[in-house]
Design a protein around this motif. Structure first.
Motif, PDB file in Angstrom:
ATOM      1  N   ALA A   1       0.488  -0.929  -0.179  1.00 56.51           N
ATOM      2  CA  ALA A   1      -0.126   0.139   0.218  1.00 56.51           C
ATOM      3  C   ALA A   1       0.738   1.235  -0.278  1.00 56.51           C
ATOM      4  O   ALA A   1       0.576   2.158  -0.470  1.00 56.51           O
ATOM      5  CB  ALA A   1      -0.890   0.216   0.831  1.00 56.51           C
ATOM      6  N   LYS A   2       2.249   1.186   0.863  1.00 48.59           N
ATOM      7  CA  LYS A   2       3.071   2.462   1.191  1.00 48.59           C
ATOM      8  C   LYS A   2       4.008   2.311  -0.679  1.00 48.59           C
ATOM      9  O   LYS A   2       4.106   3.804  -0.869  1.00 48.59           O
ATOM     10  CB  LYS A   2       3.914   2.372   2.079  1.00 48.59           C
ATOM     11  N   ASN A   3       3.692   1.859  -1.127  1.00 49.81           N
ATOM     12  CA  ASN A   3       4.210   1.627  -3.011  1.00 49.81           C
ATOM     13  C   ASN A   3       3.608   2.360  -3.578  1.00 49.81           C
ATOM     14  O   ASN A   3       3.855   2.190  -4.338  1.00 49.81           O
ATOM     15  CB  ASN A   3       5.326   0.412  -2.501  1.00 49.81           C
ATOM     16  N   ASP A   4       2.683   2.533  -3.627  1.00 54.75           N
ATOM     17  CA  ASP A   4       1.468   2.565  -4.296  1.00 54.75           C
ATOM     18  C   ASP A   4       1.221   4.245  -4.414  1.00 54.75           C
ATOM     19  O   ASP A   4       0.505   4.413  -3.589  1.00 54.75           O
ATOM     20  CB  ASP A   4       0.040   2.032  -4.344  1.00 54.75           C
ATOM     21  N   PRO A   5       1.762   4.733  -6.270  1.00 57.70           N
ATOM     22  CA  PRO A   5       1.366   6.209  -5.321  1.00 57.70           C
ATOM     23  C   PRO A   5       0.110   6.835  -5.582  1.00 57.70           C
ATOM     24  O   PRO A   5       0.314   7.719  -4.612  1.00 57.70           O
ATOM     25  CB  PRO A   5       1.269   6.254  -7.241  1.00 57.70           C
ATOM     26  N   LYS A   6      -0.818   5.987  -5.618  1.00 55.34           N
ATOM     27  CA  LYS A   6      -1.897   6.164  -5.246  1.00 55.34           C
ATOM     28  C   LYS A   6      -2.296   6.559  -3.796  1.00 55.34           C
ATOM     29  O   LYS A   6      -3.345   8.111  -3.520  1.00 55.34           O
ATOM     30  CB  LYS A   6      -3.332   5.619  -6.049  1.00 55.34           C
ATOM     31  N   ASN A   7      -2.175   5.828  -3.167  1.00 59.56           N
ATOM     32  CA  ASN A   7      -1.891   6.040  -1.635  1.00 59.56           C
ATOM     33  C   ASN A   7      -0.534   6.814  -0.896  1.00 59.56           C
ATOM     34  O   ASN A   7      -0.666   7.607   0.884  1.00 59.56           O
ATOM     35  CB  ASN A   7      -1.675   4.795  -0.501  1.00 59.56           C
ATOM     36  N   ALA A   8       0.300   7.623  -1.741  1.00 60.79           N
ATOM     37  CA  ALA A   8       0.866   8.781  -0.950  1.00 60.79           C
ATOM     38  C   ALA A   8       0.652   9.569  -0.251  1.00 60.79           C
ATOM     39  O   ALA A   8       1.163   9.851   1.097  1.00 60.79           O
ATOM     40  CB  ALA A   8       1.503   9.280  -2.970  1.00 60.79           C
ATOM     41  N   ASN A   9      -0.469  10.886  -0.425  1.00 58.79           N
ATOM     42  CA  ASN A   9      -0.546  10.974   0.663  1.00 58.79           C
ATOM     43  C   ASN A   9      -1.954  10.446   1.853  1.00 58.79           C
ATOM     44  O   ASN A   9      -2.620  11.631   2.738  1.00 58.79           O
ATOM     45  CB  ASN A   9      -1.719  12.393  -0.178  1.00 58.79           C
ATOM     46  N   LYS A  10      -2.185   9.660   1.700  1.00 55.14           N
ATOM     47  CA  LYS A  10      -2.849   8.759   2.776  1.00 55.14           C
ATOM     48  C   LYS A  10      -2.907   8.927   4.119  1.00 55.14           C
ATOM     49  O   LYS A  10      -1.446   8.119   4.010  1.00 55.14           O
ATOM     50  CB  LYS A  10      -3.586   7.468   2.542  1.00 55.14           C
ATOM     51  N   PRO A  11      -3.693   9.021   5.139  1.00 58.75           N
ATOM     52  CA  PRO A  11      -3.085   8.844   6.453  1.00 58.75           C
ATOM     53  C   PRO A  11      -2.039   7.679   7.188  1.00 58.75           C
ATOM     54  O   PRO A  11      -3.430   6.621   6.542  1.00 58.75           O
ATOM     55  CB  PRO A  11      -4.009   9.484   7.447  1.00 58.75           C
ATOM     56  N   GLU A  12      -2.124   7.428   7.877  1.00 52.98           N
ATOM     57  CA  GLU A  12      -1.828   5.944   8.102  1.00 52.98           C
ATOM     58  C   GLU A  12      -2.879   4.747   8.555  1.00 52.98           C
ATOM     59  O   GLU A  12      -3.639   3.451   8.717  1.00 52.98           O
ATOM     60  CB  GLU A  12      -0.681   6.130   9.681  1.00 52.98           C
ATOM     61  N   GLU A  13      -3.341   5.640   9.705  1.00 51.16           N
ATOM     62  CA  GLU A  13      -4.809   4.888  10.296  1.00 51.16           C
ATOM     63  C   GLU A  13      -5.800   4.610   8.839  1.00 51.16           C
ATOM     64  O   GLU A  13      -7.041   3.748   8.820  1.00 51.16           O
ATOM     65  CB  GLU A  13      -6.033   5.997  10.765  1.00 51.16           C
ATOM     66  N   ILE A  14      -5.976   5.507   7.274  1.00 46.43           N
ATOM     67  CA  ILE A  14      -6.904   5.131   6.464  1.00 46.43           C
ATOM     68  C   ILE A  14      -5.787   4.300   5.877  1.00 46.43           C
ATOM     69  O   ILE A  14      -6.802   2.914   5.447  1.00 46.43           O
ATOM     70  CB  ILE A  14      -6.352   6.241   5.237  1.00 46.43           C
ATOM     71  N   LEU A  15      -5.013   3.736   5.796  1.00 49.33           N
ATOM     72  CA  LEU A  15      -3.909   2.417   5.638  1.00 49.33           C
ATOM     73  C   LEU A  15      -4.323   1.430   5.661  1.00 49.33           C
ATOM     74  O   LEU A  15      -4.548   0.484   5.898  1.00 49.33           O
ATOM     75  CB  LEU A  15      -2.354   2.904   5.388  1.00 49.33           C
ATOM     76  N   GLU A  16      -4.158   1.425   7.054  1.00 48.90           N
ATOM     77  CA  GLU A  16      -4.339   0.488   8.132  1.00 48.90           C
ATOM     78  C   GLU A  16      -6.218  -0.475   8.079  1.00 48.90           C
ATOM     79  O   GLU A  16      -5.588  -1.613   8.042  1.00 48.90           O
ATOM     80  CB  GLU A  16      -4.341   0.909   9.391  1.00 48.90           C
ATOM     81  N   LYS A  17      -6.882   0.657   7.873  1.00 51.09           N
ATOM     82  CA  LYS A  17      -8.417  -0.269   7.288  1.00 51.09           C
ATOM     83  C   LYS A  17      -8.602  -1.247   5.934  1.00 51.09           C
ATOM     84  O   LYS A  17      -8.676  -1.795   6.059  1.00 51.09           O
ATOM     85  CB  LYS A  17      -9.185   1.588   7.898  1.00 51.09           C
ATOM     86  N   MET A  18      -7.228   0.088   5.245  1.00 52.26           N
ATOM     87  CA  MET A  18      -7.402  -0.846   3.955  1.00 52.26           C
ATOM     88  C   MET A  18      -6.808  -1.917   4.410  1.00 52.26           C
ATOM     89  O   MET A  18      -6.984  -3.382   3.309  1.00 52.26           O
ATOM     90  CB  MET A  18      -6.539   0.038   2.864  1.00 52.26           C
ATOM     91  N   ILE A  19      -5.588  -1.791   4.218  1.00 50.39           N
ATOM     92  CA  ILE A  19      -4.680  -3.842   4.757  1.00 50.39           C
ATOM     93  C   ILE A  19      -6.083  -4.500   5.058  1.00 50.39           C
ATOM     94  O   ILE A  19      -5.608  -6.189   5.678  1.00 50.39           O
ATOM     95  CB  ILE A  19      -3.058  -2.938   4.880  1.00 50.39           C
ATOM     96  N   ILE A  20      -6.726  -4.086   6.620  1.00 49.82           N
ATOM     97  CA  ILE A  20      -7.496  -5.110   6.988  1.00 49.82           C
ATOM     98  C   ILE A  20      -8.422  -6.106   6.506  1.00 49.82           C
ATOM     99  O   ILE A  20      -8.843  -6.715   6.404  1.00 49.82           O
ATOM    100  CB  ILE A  20      -7.821  -4.221   8.859  1.00 49.82           C
ATOM    101  N   GLY A  21      -9.377  -4.602   5.255  1.00 50.82           N
ATOM    102  CA  GLY A  21      -9.693  -5.382   4.881  1.00 50.82           C
ATOM    103  C   GLY A  21      -9.177  -6.550   3.598  1.00 50.82           C
ATOM    104  O   GLY A  21     -10.353  -7.310   3.240  1.00 50.82           O
ATOM    105  N   ARG A  22      -8.150  -5.569   2.993  1.00 51.40           N
ATOM    106  CA  ARG A  22      -7.261  -6.577   1.859  1.00 51.40           C
ATOM    107  C   ARG A  22      -7.570  -8.266   2.709  1.00 51.40           C
ATOM    108  O   ARG A  22      -7.308  -9.133   2.192  1.00 51.40           O
ATOM    109  CB  ARG A  22      -5.903  -6.048   1.740  1.00 51.40           C
ATOM    110  N   LEU A  23      -6.708  -8.138   3.973  1.00 52.11           N
ATOM    111  CA  LEU A  23      -6.556  -9.454   4.674  1.00 52.11           C
ATOM    112  C   LEU A  23      -7.658  -9.717   4.896  1.00 52.11           C
ATOM    113  O   LEU A  23      -7.590 -11.493   5.107  1.00 52.11           O
ATOM    114  CB  LEU A  23      -5.580  -8.516   6.191  1.00 52.11           C
TER     115      LEU A  23
END
Length: 310
Positions: free
Chosen positions: A219-241
Motif C-alpha cells: 500500500a505504501k509503495n502505491d503512488p495512489k496512497n502517497a498522501n493517505k494517513p496511516e490510519e486509513i492505510l491500516e483500515k485498507m490492509i485489514i480489509g484486504r487481509l
C-alpha cells in the motif's frame, strides 16, 4: 543344474521380476529359489539407487475408508503418467493405502519400516524396492495420513482418476445420506478451491501479522496512497487481509454450488437445521499428486472448479 521354464515361471510369480532377470538369477544361484529371490531383491535395490536422482512427480493419490469413521489417503509417485495408469502400479497403490488405513505409524520412517500385510517377511520399503525393479521406474511412497472421527464421520472425494484425494472429518450427531452428501460437497470444494485452514480462527497471529506487513508495504509503495494517513492505510490492509482469509479458509469461502453466494459455513448451517444436527468441520486433508515437486505445470484444482460450474 538345468534351469527349467517352470522354475523361471515360479520365480517370476514370486517376485514379479522380468523373465530374463529370473532366468539369470536362477543360473547364478544354481537353481536355488530362495537365493534367487534374494539376489533379485538385491538387484532391485541397486536399480532403485540408480534411479534415486530422477524426479518422480506423477503417480496417484488413493483414498480408502473403513466405515464412516476411519479413512486414509496416500500419495505414491512414479516418473511417468504411463506407469500411473498401469494396473500393477494401481494395485500396489491401493495396497499401500489399505496398509495406511490399518497403520499406527506416526511418520513416514515408521510407516516404511512396518511389515507388509500380505507378506510379513518383508517391510513396506522392501516391497517398494521390488516394485521399482519390476516396473523399471523410480517410485516413491511420498506421504500418508490417517483420519479417525471421534464424534461424527469422515467422507472422501477423489478427482481426476486419483490426481487429487480429499478427506473431510466432521462432528455431527446425525450421520445420514443427506449429511454425508453435504460433506461430500464440502470435500469437492476442498479439491476445487484448495483452502489452507478450516476457519480464520485457525490462522495464527504470526501469519496474520506477516501478511499485514506485506500488504502495508504494498500500500505504501502505491503512488495512489502517497498522501493517505496511516490510519486509513491500516483500515485498507485489514480489509484486504479479511478478503485474503476468505479465500484460504474453508468455512469463509463462497460455496461453489450456491446460487445466492452463501458461505460454506452457511451451507452447513442450513443442512444442519434440515437434519436436526449440528455439523462442524473438524479437519480436512488434501493431497494432490506431485504437489510442490518439479514437473510439467498442470493445475488440477482449476479443472475441478470448471467441472463444478465455476
Amino acid at each position: 543344474m538345468a534351469i527349467t521354464a517352470a522354475m523361471v515361471k515360479e520365480l517370476r510369480e514370486m517376485t514379479g521380476a522380468g523373465m530374463m532377470d529370473c532366468k539369470k538369477a536362477l543360473g547364478e544361484t544354481d537353481g536355488n529359489m530362495e537365493a534367487a529371490v534374494e539376489l533379485l531383491r538385491k538387484n532391485g535395490q541397486a536399480k532403485a539407487e540408480k534411479k534415486a536422482s530422477r524426479i518422480a512427480a506423477e503417480g496417484l493419490c488413493k483414498v480408502v475408508t473403513n466405515g464412516d469413521q476411519v479413512a486414509a489417503v496416500v500419495e505414491v509417485n512414479s516418473e511417468t503418467d504411463f506407469v500411473a495408469k498401469n494396473e500393477k502400479f494401481q494395485a500396489f497403490v491401493e495396497a499401500v493405502a489399505n496398509q495406511a488405513l490399518a497403520s499406527s505409524a506416526s511418520d513416514m520412517d515408521a510407516f516404511m519400516a512396518e511389515k507388509w500385510a500380505a507378506d510379513e517377511s518383508k517391510t513396506i520399503n522392501d516391497v517398494l524396492v521390488e516394485q521399482i525393479a519390476t516396473i523399471g521406474e523410480k517410485l516413491s511412497i511420498r506421504r500418508f495420513e490417517k483420519v479417525e472421527a471421534a464424534n461424527g464421520c469422515v467422507v472422501t472425494y477423489t478427482h481426476g482418476g486419483g490426481r487429487i484425494g480429499v478427506i473431510v472429518e466432521a462432528a455431527t450427531e446425525v450421520v445420514n445420506d443427506a449429511v454425508k452428501e453435504a460433506l461430500t460437497n464440502v470435500a469437492m470444494q476442498v479439491a476445487a478451491l484448495y483452502p489452507k485452514y478450516v476457519s480464520s480462527s485457525d490462522v495464527s497471529e504470526e501469519y496474520k501479522n506477516h501478511e499485514k506487513e506485506i500488504l502495508l508495504a504494498q500500500a505504501k509503495n502505491d503512488p495512489k496512497n502517497a498522501n493517505k494517513p496511516e490510519e486509513i492505510l491500516e483500515k485498507m490492509i485489514i480489509g484486504r487481509l479479511n478478503k485474503e482469509l476468505k479465500e484460504v479458509c474453508l468455512l469463509e469461502q463462497e460455496y461453489v454450488k450456491a446460487e445466492n453466494k452463501e458461505t460454506v459455513a452457511k451451507y452447513l448451517e442450513n443442512v444442519s437445521k434440515e437434519n436436526g444436527t449440528n455439523i462442524s468441520i473438524v479437519k480436512f486433508v488434501r493431497f494432490e499428486t506431485g504437489e510442490g515437486m518439479e514437473k510439467k505445470e498442470e493445475n488440477f484444482a482449476e479443472e475441478v472448479a470448471k467441472q463444478m460450474g465455476m
